[in-house]
Design an enzyme around this catalytic site. Structure first.
Site, PDB file in Angstrom:
ATOM      1  N   GLU A 155      -5.338  -7.530  -7.882  1.00  0.00           N
ATOM      2  CA  GLU A 155      -5.270  -7.110  -6.486  1.00  0.00           C
ATOM      3  C   GLU A 155      -3.952  -6.382  -6.228  1.00  0.00           C
ATOM      4  OE1 GLU A 155      -5.707  -9.132  -2.060  1.00  0.00           O
ATOM      5  OE2 GLU A 155      -5.976 -10.361  -3.858  1.00  0.00           O
ATOM      6  N   LEU A 156      -4.017  -5.286  -5.507  1.00  0.00           N
ATOM      7  CA  LEU A 156      -2.857  -4.411  -5.327  1.00  0.00           C
ATOM      8  C   LEU A 156      -1.708  -5.109  -4.591  1.00  0.00           C
ATOM      9  CD1 LEU A 156      -1.984  -1.420  -5.746  1.00  0.00           C
ATOM     10  CD2 LEU A 156      -2.745  -1.000  -3.397  1.00  0.00           C
ATOM     11  N   ASP A 157      -0.500  -5.010  -5.150  1.00  0.00           N
ATOM     12  CA  ASP A 157       0.733  -5.432  -4.466  1.00  0.00           C
ATOM     13  C   ASP A 157       0.771  -6.913  -4.121  1.00  0.00           C
ATOM     14  OD1 ASP A 157       1.595  -2.834  -4.622  1.00  0.00           O
ATOM     15  OD2 ASP A 157       1.005  -2.306  -2.584  1.00  0.00           O
ATOM     16  N   THR A 158      -0.006  -7.729  -4.806  1.00  0.00           N
ATOM     17  CA  THR A 158       0.003  -9.157  -4.479  1.00  0.00           C
ATOM     18  C   THR A 158       0.358 -10.030  -5.674  1.00  0.00           C
ATOM     19  OG1 THR A 158      -2.339  -9.354  -4.969  1.00  0.00           O
ATOM     20  CG2 THR A 158      -1.749  -8.866  -2.689  1.00  0.00           C
ATOM     21  N   GLY A 186       0.803  -1.212   0.000  1.00  0.00           N
ATOM     22  CA  GLY A 186       0.000   0.000   0.000  1.00  0.00           C
ATOM     23  C   GLY A 186       0.834   1.259   0.000  1.00  0.00           C
TER      24      GLY A 186
END
Lengths: 289, 289, 289, 289
Positions: A231-234, A206
């Site tokens: 999905e963010l940052d995954t 994040g």
């Protein structure tokens, strides 16, 4: 990494359920057609029972012409239930870089492209701020500024995708581009968007990871390059590296030191991608280095 | 780290609101009493406005005898609103080690104590399994096995604390002790319980971090030593280090490689503590290295 | 590193024979003149009996004006037999970069100067090949190509020194400049010429270190930044770093990977120099980081 | 490293002039005999034109019994002019450790053997000082003290070799043994004596490397494990690692920090050897990790 840059090669990347005889069948296929293997790397994930392979062999002297090679590989791969891709080392991919205001990753990429270290074309840089336009244009590269606000995001993404399409872009590199791409955009470039996140994921996902790192009092900071997923940052992690810090480092110091980390970790990921050395499986990467 | 191990020294550790003249007042205090400073390290956290200091000076020739030194420092420290501690380098702390079944950290600690690398006494090892008893007793150290189950935990902690008290323990080292200490226990040893966690915190806090790391597909694993606080895995971080891994490493490989990381990261933390080089402030550490 | 970049500071760097009371005298000098110390770092080399110090304090509010500060420090320093230098954080040094054909270090330097990360002016780049002229001129920097051959070397060095003089250069950075400077040239810029050598010195001094590393079969390669002295590759080391390699890396891979090392190790050295954090003593550096 | 420790495997290590078809022939040999390959790793050194390979396959279910496997491999290997070795993963090698006075490497080895991390028998420790005898004997291991002086060296080496012979030793580990073995001794154990040298070779070969490192003012120290050859400190390097140091580290600090480096670098080398992952060629190692 022993293949000469000068000799064009075919690269086969694949994975399938593990069983006896896959190595033998693949190497026989190359040998029977007079191919000279310059790199053969396989991996078995014993827990998941999956076989991974990367074969690189020279095209000159190989009996099957490149335009018929896919057809020749298909029945072999299908007999093992293999998901596979075929690449050619002399094809120059076309890359676009997305930036915001920060210059360090962009500058490094420009240097590697200009010096010929990377075999890639870079015809397009897209930004949501105008700041880096002057530098980019000095290199004769198309710079497009598309500011993004909540109400303009959908429209600007359409414009972005049209630019990518017009320039025939294969690979998108987010070089500290501070916007989140929509799931639709991401789905259009599966495993072909590389992002750099300024922490050792999964820690400090994040926003504002350096502030979070300073707040937590960690003794190392990191950076993570990964393929972008919905999905963010995954997404699948390609490369990570770290640097020691101490109480003497303020948040500004972390940001400054972190820039060097981000730059190098992103560059290594792009290198692996351009050299066709990455297989993605189960949201993880196999890096044939 | 230039102080000779042979010369006994006083160490003053302190922090206070930053203002002009603190360095001058502290160094004048030592100089006026004929003290020879062997190490002076200060740090100002500009964001928080806090001044941190560690002064180490030789006791021989210093005009104030050690038993009156605290009284002499107090008014000076109070004039700056300083929280402070006074230590003497020739005092041997007394350490207890808590273990479970895994031997690697314990073995390393035994080696460092036995060789004299660490200036510490190790009279007591407490375990919740009997496995390591034989090795510990070979070194002539009291080994107490106190198995812990949910319904016996409170009673066993009383037994543990009684053992610590009887042995005059200053420092508790959790060398892969797989139990969580109660808040009461922790409160009795503020900044005097050091734990090793087998991940680069804050990533993979809690149980089975190597399995979580393998699942996420990270390219580095880490270990973190920290002071234990009431909340799990969130205490002040003392030291961290990492190791590169790849898709070729199974969970078992991560566990094996991680043992070496855990061993060294825990040892460095204990070293800093024993040398009186750690200040805790705001749940973070200042390490005067 | 907690000093705000915005507040101008004085920096005193010095070394002298160790004895009691130096810290007290120095900090009293600042305190009595209402100075606010933002960074105080001292080191005692017990083996050599030498005291090293770096003090940084804010100029606003300090009672002694900067133009009289040197005169005020002199008697104090002389009373301890101290070699000292006085610097001001708001003075922008002037830097020249020497290059040959390779672009990576130069590009990185241009990026750091352009982005404002480094507080320095870069008016001049000198090369012995014309290749990098176009890039340098894009940045509005004077590019002078002075090819060097055995019989022209003396004349070209005079031209170089004249250029340095005309541009008022304080610091020379050899960014993979493949020529050896004469002892006269070096003597004119004591501890003001920084070189990057592509090995972890003292291993593989001299020419073609990556070839020598591959020949020896090392598992790590390194880079070393150092001040240039009359003798080749033996000046005071400022910074070093390394990277793991393996049998899979050809000499070309070492050269490619090494470029990233050279870039970062040179950048860190220049940063320390520009921040007035380096003291040279006995052909070694004390880095107040 | 995906082979289960539980399933016995055959390991073939070999190198030969590179040409087409080697991979195919080797994998076909295993497949035709119903072998399940758990690890296949090959490398081509393009500069030297040499092919290197390591194949590990499961013995259960393989059609050729292990006692006839060598005979079966021979004609295949000879057809490629291959130098080869055959190993079995369930054979426990027998190791002797040579020590002097320092305990850290020995302690670490004892811990790894005792915990079962290493699949090896350690029946014998030979020392030239009596100091470590007590610790070794606590572990039930034969400790033989053979002091070495110039005039007794030849006689003591005979005694050492007789002990090695009597204990059926396959691998000798020099764990900070401060004596130089004679060329005869070395020749009797080709690529079967592993030494740890306390510097990043080739820097600081010979005696007192930490003193030399401090004298030179390096910013990193290292350790190197290598096979012993007749010439001092020039054998094939197996593993290296480094640690950052600074002006604050005295020679004593370097020695203390270096111990941890030596310990881990030696342990990794022994691990690779025990797992049959090292090929030596041209005084360099190929590590199939």
């Amino acid at each position: 990494m022993s293949a000469s840059a000068a000799t064009p090669c075919a690269v086969l990347l694949g994975h399938c359920p593990d069983r006896k005889g896959i190595n033998a069948a693949l190497t026989r296929f190359v040998a029977e057609n007079e191919g000279n293997i310059v790199d053969y790397d396989q991996h078995v994930d014993a827990e998941q029972g999956v076989f991974f392979v990367r074969i690189e062999w020279e095209l000159p002297g190989f009996r099957i012409p490149r335009e018929r090679l896919g057809d020749a590989v298909r029945p072999l791969a299908e007999s093992f239930g293999m998901s596979w891709q075929l690449r050619f080392s002399d094809v120059r991919p076309r890359m676009a870089v997305f930036v915001s205001k920060q210059a360090h990753c962009l500058f490094d990429i420009l240097a590697r492209v200009q010096s010929g270290e990377w075999r890639v074309d870079l015809p397009l840089v897209i930004a949501n701020h105008p700041d880096l336009g002057e530098v980019v244009r000095r290199f004769g590269i198309d710079f497009q500024c598309l500011p993004v606000a909540p109400d303009t995001k959908a429209r600007q993404e359409r414009a972005q995708r049209e630019l990518l399409s017009r320039h025939g872009i294969d690979l998108v590199v987010l070089a500290r581009y501070m916007q989140i791409l929509s799931p639709d955009f991401v789905a259009a470039f599966p495993n072909r968007i590389i992002n750099i996140h300024h922490s050792f994921l999964p820690a400090f996902a994040g926003a504002r990871p350096y502030h979070a790192a300073a707040e937590r009092g960690v003794k190392i900071i990191g950076a993570t390059s990964h393929y972008v997923t919905a999905e963010l940052d995954t997404g699948p992690i390609i490369e990570q590296d770290i640097m020691r810090v101490s109480h003497r480092d303020s948040v500004e110091d972390l940001i400054r030191k972190g820039r060097d980390l981000e730059t190098i970790v992103l560059a290594r990921a792009v290198w692996f991608h351009l050299r066709n050395r990455i297989l993605v499986y189960n949201n993880k990467t196999v890096i044939f280095d």
